[in-house]
Scaffold this motif. Structure first.
Motif, PDB file in Angstrom:
ATOM      1  N   ILE A  99       0.959  -1.243  -0.157  1.00  0.00           N
ATOM      2  CA  ILE A  99      -0.044  -0.039   0.160  1.00  0.00           C
ATOM      3  C   ILE A  99       0.814   1.200  -0.121  1.00  0.00           C
ATOM      4  O   ILE A  99       0.592   2.260  -0.833  1.00  0.00           O
ATOM      5  CB  ILE A  99      -0.946  -0.056   1.126  1.00  0.00           C
ATOM      6  N   VAL A 100       1.800   1.228   0.832  1.00  0.00           N
ATOM      7  CA  VAL A 100       2.724   2.458   1.016  1.00  0.00           C
ATOM      8  C   VAL A 100       3.536   2.553  -0.388  1.00  0.00           C
ATOM      9  O   VAL A 100       3.689   3.627  -0.972  1.00  0.00           O
ATOM     10  CB  VAL A 100       3.704   2.230   2.343  1.00  0.00           C
ATOM     11  N   ILE A 111      -3.856   8.741   1.708  1.00  0.00           N
ATOM     12  CA  ILE A 111      -4.337   7.298   1.677  1.00  0.00           C
ATOM     13  C   ILE A 111      -5.442   7.435   2.524  1.00  0.00           C
ATOM     14  O   ILE A 111      -5.287   7.824   3.737  1.00  0.00           O
ATOM     15  CB  ILE A 111      -2.901   6.512   2.229  1.00  0.00           C
ATOM     16  N   VAL A 112      -6.611   6.337   2.258  1.00  0.00           N
ATOM     17  CA  VAL A 112      -7.768   6.230   3.017  1.00  0.00           C
ATOM     18  C   VAL A 112      -7.735   4.735   3.211  1.00  0.00           C
ATOM     19  O   VAL A 112      -7.787   4.067   2.074  1.00  0.00           O
ATOM     20  CB  VAL A 112      -8.930   6.734   2.233  1.00  0.00           C
ATOM     21  N   VAL A 129      -2.685  -3.963   9.662  1.00  0.00           N
ATOM     22  CA  VAL A 129      -2.295  -3.026   8.367  1.00  0.00           C
ATOM     23  C   VAL A 129      -2.356  -1.772   8.385  1.00  0.00           C
ATOM     24  O   VAL A 129      -1.437  -0.971   7.983  1.00  0.00           O
ATOM     25  CB  VAL A 129      -3.146  -3.800   7.153  1.00  0.00           C
ATOM     26  N   ALA A 130      -3.717  -1.079   8.599  1.00  0.00           N
ATOM     27  CA  ALA A 130      -3.579   0.139   8.912  1.00  0.00           C
ATOM     28  C   ALA A 130      -2.593   0.992   9.945  1.00  0.00           C
ATOM     29  O   ALA A 130      -2.225   2.060   9.397  1.00  0.00           O
ATOM     30  CB  ALA A 130      -5.281   0.669   9.381  1.00  0.00           C
ATOM     31  N   GLU A 131      -2.484   0.549  11.041  1.00  0.00           N
ATOM     32  CA  GLU A 131      -1.557   0.946  11.870  1.00  0.00           C
ATOM     33  C   GLU A 131      -0.047   0.864  11.000  1.00  0.00           C
ATOM     34  O   GLU A 131       0.789   1.997  11.336  1.00  0.00           O
ATOM     35  CB  GLU A 131      -1.588   0.000  12.951  1.00  0.00           C
ATOM     36  N   THR A 136       4.218   4.394   8.273  1.00  0.00           N
ATOM     37  CA  THR A 136       5.515   4.075   7.373  1.00  0.00           C
ATOM     38  C   THR A 136       5.070   5.173   5.895  1.00  0.00           C
ATOM     39  O   THR A 136       5.835   5.354   5.148  1.00  0.00           O
ATOM     40  CB  THR A 136       5.587   2.862   6.811  1.00  0.00           C
ATOM     41  N   ALA A 137       3.890   5.469   5.959  1.00  0.00           N
ATOM     42  CA  ALA A 137       3.392   6.290   4.540  1.00  0.00           C
ATOM     43  C   ALA A 137       4.188   7.765   4.567  1.00  0.00           C
ATOM     44  O   ALA A 137       4.391   8.283   5.873  1.00  0.00           O
ATOM     45  CB  ALA A 137       1.886   6.523   4.514  1.00  0.00           C
TER      46      ALA A 137
END
Length: 149
Positions: A99-100, A111-112, A129-131, A136-137
């Motif tokens: 994702i990142v 990012i949502v 995953v969200a955390e 890291t984003a």
């Protein structure tokens, strides 16, 4: 503040990510932003005493990819119907990492992602995953809880 032009919405097609989709589309409409919709397939891990032949693994992988692409295209069609320019991305590997990476490769400004809202012990064992995306984003992340508690 930087104008948000590109939003990345990450989904695992769960009900938790369904609410995040509505948020991502609403933001894209309000900000006149493009929407990239991404999902990540996690490679299947087999244990030696649970042997699955390569033909079966390939078939399962192909079916998972085809199903995921259909779901991504369905979401993109819904976004386009709402007036949003949408594209789809299918990744492979660790969901948070992919994702990142996708957010960077698409130059996303936001990012949502949905969150299941798991409690401490479950989150400790399963991770979030969200955390990991939030930590890291390189751009802001909005997390949307899947259901009210």
């Amino acid at each position: 503040m930087k104008r948000i032009q590109r939003i990345l919405y990450a989904t695992d097609f769960s009900s938790a990510s369904g609410r995040a989709f509505d948020t991502a589309v609403g933001l894209a409409i309000a900000l006149k932003a493009r929407l990239a919709i991404v999902t990540v397939l996690v490679p299947m891990v087999t244990v030696p005493d649970q042997y699955i032949d390569t033909v079966t693994l390939d078939r399962v992988d192909k079916q998972a990819r085809e199903w995921s692409v259909r779901q991504l295209n369905r979401l993109a069609a819904r976004a386009r119907k709402a007036g949003v320019k949408a594209s789809v991305w299918l990744g492979n590997g660790d969901p948070a990492d992919q994702i990142v990476r996708t957010s960077r490769s698409t130059n996303s400004d936001l990012i949502v992602v949905g969150t299941h809202g798991r409690r401490a012990l479950t989150r400790f064992f399963l991770g979030s995953v969200a955390e990991r995306v939030v930590s890291t984003a390189s751009c802001p992340v909005i997390t949307v809880r899947g259901k009210n508690r």
